[in-house]
Scaffold this active site. Structure first.
Site, short mmCIF file in Angstrom:
data_model
loop_
_atom_site.label_atom_id
_atom_site.label_comp_id
_atom_site.label_asym_id
_atom_site.label_seq_id
_atom_site.Cartn_x
_atom_site.Cartn_y
_atom_site.Cartn_z
N PRO A 197 0.80 -1.24 0.00
CG PRO A 197 -0.08 -1.11 2.14
CD PRO A 197 0.55 -2.06 1.18
CG ASN A 198 2.97 2.70 3.01
OD1 ASN A 198 1.84 3.16 2.94
ND2 ASN A 198 3.54 2.40 4.17
CG HIS A 403 14.54 19.79 -11.15
ND1 HIS A 403 15.61 19.85 -12.03
CD2 HIS A 403 14.31 21.07 -10.77
CE1 HIS A 403 16.01 21.10 -12.16
NE2 HIS A 403 15.23 21.86 -11.41
CD GLU A 404 8.55 13.82 -7.99
OE1 GLU A 404 8.31 13.12 -9.01
OE2 GLU A 404 9.26 13.43 -7.06
CD GLU A 491 13.78 7.17 -2.48
OE1 GLU A 491 13.08 7.46 -1.50
OE2 GLU A 491 13.36 7.24 -3.65
CD GLU A 497 10.87 8.00 1.69
OE1 GLU A 497 11.00 7.48 0.57
OE2 GLU A 497 11.85 8.36 2.38
#
Length: 691
Positions: A197-198, A403-404, A491, A497
């Site tokens: 779910p994440n 920059h997403e 990452e 997070e």
């Protein structure tokens, strides 16, 4: 289903036909003589290899080849037309990294093969043996018969010599953010991890694992299978054949057909690697992956600088603020940015990441028509970009641009020059890129050839503008940072997070003890450590970080990144007893020593600060209480050091007393042994200063 059955039949046929036959195998030995690889062609003219550690089989008889579109397979009816043996030995200097000096020492065997019928296609198999592992790749020259290859499957296999213990995560074509599992090879079940779910995106089409995958044999030989120098090709996952104890390469494909990669000749595949160690920590110390990459293509490296950074980031995950301006909780305001700048300036933090600064966050994810939502140059009205940059410059702090892309890759590619020109004009030295969500166009995956090309395009374009890159939702690291040293970190891991999003879906207590021996073997990890308010109250009262504060400090030394974050809110660091350590801890190293550790249990690492005689020590451990005795023989002899130790208190526990920590000081030398009591979910961190 038919394709899967055909694949199983083909794999079994290849293995069955790969038994050693005449003529005698060609043999390559590592420089120290400890490793050897044997290559031969069987009676069908198919190449097969075997890897030995002394008299112990590490990789049993394994087949090589390709399945191609609109062409006959390229794995049989071959003959050897030439073979060459050579040696290479150099020592080169890392511009930044886990150590300064790296020895690159290997023996090489280059075998040229040609088909005995059909088009008489030709290619070479190149094997390199280091003292700590094997690398090999396929090299296709220009030739009259063909000018390109359309690859349906790469049939590279790694047949294990036993049902080894494995630390693995599912072979996802879109994300590397799964928990690492610990099972026997025959118990690997990637498909049961299909939906979490994440995870914003996930696609697991086969029972396969991502690489690096780490293994331990019953006689305690440690292995890591990965790849190096991934360019213009698809990510290699490893399909699991339980019956034959075999990993077979399963390249990431695309949604339109069964094609995995299209390559124009000449072309070299990435290196396929098997790292080998008799001690788990030696896998971490190995530089085999880096050594398989070319020297830097950037001549002037003076602008590439490791750094610690803070960020307007964690507060969004906590729900204190938001990326979007709409809703009245915007985090990236001018006033808030200046508050963070002041925090950085006061605490030896070189840079500040600001997320949510540019317009478009109201429709950045979950919308099919999100192309063009972000433009990467237009700030929200309550964020004065130039004013913030100028204020930070006065304080000696750099801004990291965010920059997403929301995985609108074509939008970002079209704007790269404009976006990087803005950064260069403002003196912004680094960019964090992000690719949350399904790739648009929806026929592509994060780890396929199309995206591998895009990630590389971004790094090279950034280098033109003297900008460093930290990529999230990335393609995995394969050592390209040696060639492109501005590709600082990425990452590619289940990061901090997850702990803010939910308790059940957060990172398990032993998470980093597995990451250190799996994901970190590929390269630097932007895990975003530094949460000191472990309960997450009042914002997420039901969530928490599942380890002690000493464990969180230890992660700064254990989990390597040249861009290392202090991820918590500035107010949580105020007067906190960990701040002396966080102000001093380095991010660039002269040398690294893995003192002890076992995957999933604990790891203790010491690193010497680059250009300094100071050392830092870090320990992270699992849910079990333990006592460690760590020799300090990594220190130079005949010299005294002041040890400042941040350790678990006797009653510390990750669940009910995570903040219990003791800070102590004493004088030590290389002859001493440091005794540590590690709490459940605990750890330790230390600064060693020469006296």
């Amino acid at each position: 289903m038919l394709r899967s059955l055909l694949w199983v039949w083909l794999a079994v046929s290849l293995l069955a036909s790969c038994a050693p036959t005449t003529p005698e195998p060609m043999v390559l030995t590592a420089p120290a003589g400890n490793l050897s690889v044997r290559l031969w062609l069987n009676q069908q003219g198919q190449p097969c290899y075997q890897l030995m550690l002394g008299t112990t089989t590490v990789v049993d008889t394994s087949a090589l080849g390709f399945s191609l579109q609109a062409a006959s397979p390229l794995y049989s009816n071959l003959k050897v037309v030439d073979s060459q043996f050579s040696s290479f030995d150099e020592t080169w200097e890392m511009p930044w990294g886990e150590q300064r000096q790296v020895r690159n020492h290997y023996n090489e065997m280059r075998v040229r093969l040609v088909e005995t019928k059909d088009e008489q296609r030709t290619f070479s198999l190149v094997f390199r043996l280091f003292d700590d592992g094997l690398a090999f790749r396929y090299e296709f020259p220009r030739q009259t018969a063909i000018d390109s290859l359309v690859i349906l499957d790469e049939l590279t296999s790694f047949r294990l010599a036993g049902d080894h213990l494995c630390w693995w995560q599912p072979g996802d074509w879109d994300i590397y953010e799964h928990i690492y599992n610990e099972t026997r090879f025959t118990e690997i079940d990637a498909l049961s991890k299909r939906n979490h779910p994440n995870l914003a995106q996930t696609y697991i089409p086969e029972n396969a694992v991502n690489t690096p995958v780490t293994l331990r044999t019953d006689d305690s030989i440690y292995l890591s299978i990965h790849e190096a120098a991934l360019y213009d090709y698809s990510d290699m996952t490893l399909k699991v054949d339980k019956q034959n104890l075999t990993f077979t390469s399963e390249l990431v494909g695309r949604g339109t057909d069964n094609v995995k990669a299209v390559v124009a000749l000449p072309f070299n595949t990435p290196w396929r690697t098997v790292q080998i160690a008799k001690r788990a920590g030696d896998l971490i110390e190995s530089k085999l992956i880096l050594n398989l990459n070319d020297p830097p293509k950037i001549e002037d490296l003076s602008w590439i600088k490791p750094m610690k950074y803070a960020g307007i980031w964690w507060e969004m995950h906590l729900g204190k603020s938001a990326w979007a301006m709409e809703g009245g909780k915007h985090g990236a305001t001018t006033a808030n940015a200046k508050r963070y700048v002041d925090f950085c300036a006061d605490n030896n933090i070189q840079a500040l990441l600001i997320e949510g600064w540019n317009t478009g966050w109201e429709r950045w994810i979950g919308f099919d028509d999100r192309e063009g939502v972000f433009d990467f140059i237009t700030p929200y009205p309550d964020y004065k970009l130039e004013e913030v940059v100028a204020y930070a410059r006065q304080k000696g702090v750099s801004i990291i641009m965010h920059h997403e892309t929301s995985s609108t890759v074509r939008t970002y590619s079209q704007q790269l020059d404009t976006a990087f020109q803005l950064c260069a004009s403002l003196g912004i030295p680094a960019v964090k890129t992000g690719y949350v969500g399904k790739i648009i166009p929806n026929t592509e995956y994060h780890h396929g050839q199309w995206m591998v090309r895009h990630y590389q395009q971004v790094v090279e374009k950034a280098a033109e503008h003297r900008i460093m890159v930290n990529t999230h939702e990335p393609i995995k690291d394969t050592g390209i940072r040696r060639t492109w040293p501005n590709f600082m970190t990425r990452e590619g891991v289940r990061g901090q997070e997850f702990n803010a999003w939910s308790y059940e879906g957060g990172n398990p207590v032993d998470h980093l003890t597995k990451v250190a021996f799996t994901r970190m073997l590929a390269g630097p990890v932007d895990y975003t450590p530094g949460i000191v308010h472990l309960s997450l109250k009042p914002y997420k009262p039901n969530n928490r970080i599942k380890h002690t504060i000493a464990h969180e400090l230890g992660a700064y030394v254990v989990i390597y990144s040249p861009m290392q974050m202090l991820a918590d809110l500035p107010e949580h660091y105020d007067q906190h007893p960990v701040m002396p350590f966080l102000k001093e801890v380095a991010v660039d190293w002269e040398q690294t020593r893995v003192i002890a550790g076992e995957p999933g249990d604990f790891v203790a690492i010491a690193r010497q600060q680059r250009g300094s005689n100071r050392w830092f020590l870090g320990v992270v451990a699992d849910e079990n209480q333990r006592s460690l005795r760590l020799p300090l023989d990594f220190l130079p002899p005949n010299q005294k050091f002041s040890l400042e130790l941040y350790a678990d208190a006797p009653d510390a526990h990750w669940d009910h007393k995570p903040d219990a920590m003791v800070v102590s000081r004493k004088v030590v030398s290389a002859n001493d042994i440091l005794s540590l009591g590690i709490a459940p979910g605990g750890g330790a961190a230390a600064i060693l200063r020469p006296l």
